[in-house]
Design a protein around this motif. Structure first.
Motif, mmCIF file in Angstrom:
data_model
loop_
_atom_site.group_PDB
_atom_site.id
_atom_site.type_symbol
_atom_site.label_atom_id
_atom_site.label_comp_id
_atom_site.label_asym_id
_atom_site.label_seq_id
_atom_site.Cartn_x
_atom_site.Cartn_y
_atom_site.Cartn_z
ATOM 1 N N HIS A 296 26.598 42.400 41.438
ATOM 2 C CA HIS A 296 26.009 43.729 41.587
ATOM 3 C C HIS A 296 26.863 44.791 40.900
ATOM 4 O O HIS A 296 26.334 45.697 40.232
ATOM 5 N N VAL A 297 28.180 44.714 41.065
ATOM 6 C CA VAL A 297 29.051 45.721 40.457
ATOM 7 C C VAL A 297 28.968 45.670 38.938
ATOM 8 O O VAL A 297 28.834 46.701 38.267
ATOM 9 N N VAL A 298 29.043 44.474 38.378
ATOM 10 C CA VAL A 298 29.032 44.333 36.919
ATOM 11 C C VAL A 298 27.685 44.733 36.328
ATOM 12 O O VAL A 298 27.617 45.397 35.288
ATOM 13 N N ASN A 299 26.590 44.371 37.004
ATOM 14 C CA ASN A 299 25.253 44.581 36.431
ATOM 15 C C ASN A 299 24.578 45.881 36.859
ATOM 16 O O ASN A 299 23.763 46.421 36.106
ATOM 17 N N ASP A 300 24.908 46.379 38.065
ATOM 18 C CA ASP A 300 24.128 47.476 38.623
ATOM 19 C C ASP A 300 24.905 48.758 38.858
ATOM 20 O O ASP A 300 24.307 49.772 39.217
ATOM 21 N N TYR A 301 26.222 48.736 38.717
ATOM 22 C CA TYR A 301 26.985 49.959 38.966
ATOM 23 C C TYR A 301 26.573 51.030 37.973
ATOM 24 O O TYR A 301 26.142 50.725 36.850
ATOM 25 N N VAL A 302 26.709 52.302 38.379
ATOM 26 C CA VAL A 302 26.187 53.411 37.589
ATOM 27 C C VAL A 302 26.844 53.499 36.210
ATOM 28 O O VAL A 302 26.248 53.989 35.255
ATOM 29 N N LYS A 303 28.072 53.004 36.083
ATOM 30 C CA LYS A 303 28.762 53.004 34.797
ATOM 31 C C LYS A 303 29.135 51.573 34.422
ATOM 32 O O LYS A 303 29.289 50.720 35.288
ATOM 33 N N ASP A 304 29.286 51.329 33.110
ATOM 34 C CA ASP A 304 29.741 50.021 32.663
ATOM 35 C C ASP A 304 31.165 49.775 33.153
ATOM 36 O O ASP A 304 32.011 50.680 33.112
ATOM 37 N N VAL A 305 31.415 48.575 33.626
ATOM 38 C CA VAL A 305 32.756 48.206 34.063
ATOM 39 C C VAL A 305 33.182 46.945 33.324
ATOM 40 O O VAL A 305 32.349 46.136 32.919
ATOM 41 N N ASP A 306 34.464 46.805 33.145
ATOM 42 C CA ASP A 306 35.016 45.639 32.454
ATOM 43 C C ASP A 306 35.125 44.488 33.452
ATOM 44 O O ASP A 306 35.850 44.588 34.441
ATOM 45 N N PRO A 307 34.402 43.381 33.228
ATOM 46 C CA PRO A 307 34.473 42.249 34.164
ATOM 47 C C PRO A 307 35.898 41.742 34.382
ATOM 48 O O PRO A 307 36.253 41.329 35.489
ATOM 49 N N ALA A 308 36.730 41.791 33.327
ATOM 50 C CA ALA A 308 38.113 41.330 33.475
ATOM 51 C C ALA A 308 38.882 42.223 34.443
ATOM 52 O O ALA A 308 39.665 41.737 35.270
ATOM 53 N N ASP A 309 38.652 43.549 34.351
ATOM 54 C CA ASP A 309 39.325 44.471 35.266
ATOM 55 C C ASP A 309 38.875 44.234 36.706
ATOM 56 O O ASP A 309 39.687 44.267 37.636
ATOM 57 N N ILE A 310 37.565 44.008 36.886
ATOM 58 C CA ILE A 310 37.047 43.756 38.230
ATOM 59 C C ILE A 310 37.667 42.493 38.814
ATOM 60 O O ILE A 310 38.084 42.456 39.974
ATOM 61 N N SER A 311 37.750 41.449 38.025
ATOM 62 C CA SER A 311 38.329 40.194 38.505
ATOM 63 C C SER A 311 39.797 40.366 38.858
ATOM 64 O O SER A 311 40.264 39.899 39.910
ATOM 65 N N ARG A 312 40.542 41.055 37.995
ATOM 66 C CA ARG A 312 41.969 41.260 38.249
ATOM 67 C C ARG A 312 42.185 42.101 39.503
ATOM 68 O O ARG A 312 43.055 41.804 40.335
ATOM 69 N N ASN A 313 41.378 43.159 39.674
ATOM 70 C CA ASN A 313 41.504 44.000 40.866
ATOM 71 C C ASN A 313 41.169 43.216 42.132
ATOM 72 O O ASN A 313 41.789 43.418 43.184
ATOM 73 N N ALA A 314 40.170 42.331 42.031
ATOM 74 C CA ALA A 314 39.802 41.514 43.192
ATOM 75 C C ALA A 314 40.937 40.575 43.581
ATOM 76 O O ALA A 314 41.270 40.423 44.760
ATOM 77 N N ILE A 315 41.556 39.960 42.594
ATOM 78 C CA ILE A 315 42.672 39.052 42.869
ATOM 79 C C ILE A 315 43.827 39.812 43.506
ATOM 80 O O ILE A 315 44.425 39.360 44.494
ATOM 81 N N GLU A 316 44.155 40.973 42.958
ATOM 82 C CA GLU A 316 45.248 41.767 43.513
ATOM 83 C C GLU A 316 44.929 42.218 44.933
ATOM 84 O O GLU A 316 45.815 42.277 45.796
ATOM 85 N N GLY A 317 43.645 42.528 45.196
ATOM 86 C CA GLY A 317 43.249 42.918 46.543
ATOM 87 C C GLY A 317 43.407 41.792 47.546
ATOM 88 O O GLY A 317 43.799 42.013 48.696
ATOM 89 N N ILE A 318 43.091 40.573 47.117
ATOM 90 C CA ILE A 318 43.259 39.411 48.001
ATOM 91 C C ILE A 318 44.730 39.201 48.342
ATOM 92 O O ILE A 318 45.105 39.009 49.503
ATOM 93 N N LEU A 319 45.593 39.275 47.321
ATOM 94 C CA LEU A 319 46.997 38.927 47.519
ATOM 95 C C LEU A 319 47.786 40.007 48.257
ATOM 96 O O LEU A 319 48.723 39.697 48.993
ATOM 97 N N LYS A 320 47.419 41.280 48.069
ATOM 98 C CA LYS A 320 48.229 42.337 48.674
ATOM 99 C C LYS A 320 48.142 42.342 50.194
ATOM 100 O O LYS A 320 49.000 42.930 50.860
ATOM 101 N N ASN A 321 47.119 41.696 50.753
ATOM 102 C CA ASN A 321 46.986 41.631 52.207
ATOM 103 C C ASN A 321 47.689 40.409 52.800
ATOM 104 O O ASN A 321 47.616 40.196 54.019
ATOM 105 N N LEU A 322 48.350 39.611 51.976
ATOM 106 C CA LEU A 322 49.039 38.423 52.478
ATOM 107 C C LEU A 322 50.473 38.746 52.881
ATOM 108 O O LEU A 322 50.848 38.670 54.039
ATOM 109 N N ASP A 323 51.291 39.093 51.908
ATOM 110 C CA ASP A 323 52.690 39.431 52.156
ATOM 111 C C ASP A 323 53.213 40.117 50.896
ATOM 112 O O ASP A 323 52.534 40.163 49.878
ATOM 113 N N PRO A 324 54.430 40.674 50.930
ATOM 114 C CA PRO A 324 54.936 41.405 49.758
ATOM 115 C C PRO A 324 55.335 40.510 48.590
ATOM 116 O O PRO A 324 55.663 41.014 47.519
#
Length: 283
Positions: free
Chosen positions: A53-81
């Protein structure tokens, strides 16, 4: 009220309603799955739905690589430092640091006000020192590319490269009105583990250990051999301040020189009990 004006207002209201309903459908579709997942596949399905939905339907074009990297960082930052994702650029820099040698300029940089800045005097006899770079210099361009907002690891990767290749930088220096264009030939940069050792007062030796790369043990041997020749040696201060770490094997080799045999240096454990590892001195 004019009938045309009424139709216009009705049309705008309908358009707004469609927009709101579309937003609600997106939320329901993305979060309609159960809050508890019985298997990994259900979580991956939900992630894929939101990602699509974010890649295809968001109001502005987004870079799929940036979305994937941000998602990975979001997963890991909630684990430990200490859990981190290293993209290829960061991983290569980590390997170079562990090996203690790479092609570069011989400067330490950090991001200040969205630009990379030289943070200390260049390494002695380095390409940067020979070209007159100074602490406080702001690198605004690298090979013609503006550096504003660039990630510091990306900046480092642009400055490093094969030995005897050139890199052109534009530097902003305090007190100099115009940008300074400097062409620097990359050299072989060696990272010292022990940049200084000596006697700070009578009978007290001092060793500064800044990192644990492949050569840490050999450099420590050199320092200890020299210090043990001092008269009336009473003790040695091992300064680890600011040491970011490095290779576990190198840290063990250094610890072997100071700890009693079989002393526990560090242990690791995971979910599987078989992954337990006890690292002891002189093993």
């Amino acid at each position: 009220m004019d009938s045309r004006k009424q139709r216009k207002i009705l049309f705008l209201n309908l358009a707004l309603a469609v927009f709101i309903v579309s937003g609600i459908l997106f939320i329901i579709d993305a979060t309609g799955a159960s809050n508890s997942y019985n298997n990994t596949g259900e979580g991956i399905d939900l992630f894929g739905t939101v990602y699509g939905h974010v890649v295809n339907d968001y109001v502005k074009d987004v870079d799929p690589a940036d979305i994937s990297r941000n998602a990975i960082e979001g997963i890991l930052k909630n684990l430990d430092p200490y859990s981190n994702y290293l993209p290829p650029i960061d991983y290569n820099q980590l390997r170079e640091g562990a090996q203690g040698e790479f092609g570069g300029l011989g400067i330490e940089i950090a991001t200040v006000n969205e630009y990379p800045r030289v943070m200390s005097y260049p390494l002695p006899d380095s390409p940067a020192e020979k070209k007159g770079l100074r602490a406080g210099d702001v690198i605004e361009k690298i090979n013609g590319e503006n550096t504003h907002g660039l990630d510091i690891n990306e900046v480092v990767s642009k400055l490093r490269g094969k030995v005897n290749t050139d890199v052109t930088i534009h530097v902003r220096r305090s007190g100099v009105e115009d940008l300074m264009e400097i062409v620097i030939t990359r050299g072989r940069i060696s990272l010292k583990n022990v940049p200084y050792y000596g006697e700070i007062e009578e009978g007290i030796g001092y060793i500064k250990l800044t990192r644990f790369n492949d050569d840490a043990s050999d450099e420590m041997d050199e320092a200890l051999e020299e210090i043990q020749n001092y008269d009336n040696l009473k003790g040695v201060i091992l300064d680890l301040r600011g040491n970011p770490g490095g290779l576990l094997s190198a840290a063990q080799e250094v610890a072997n020189k100071f700890l009693a045999k079989k002393s526990l240096i560090v242990y690791t454990k995971g979910r599987d009990p078989r992954s337990r590892l006890d690292l002891k001195a002189n093993d």
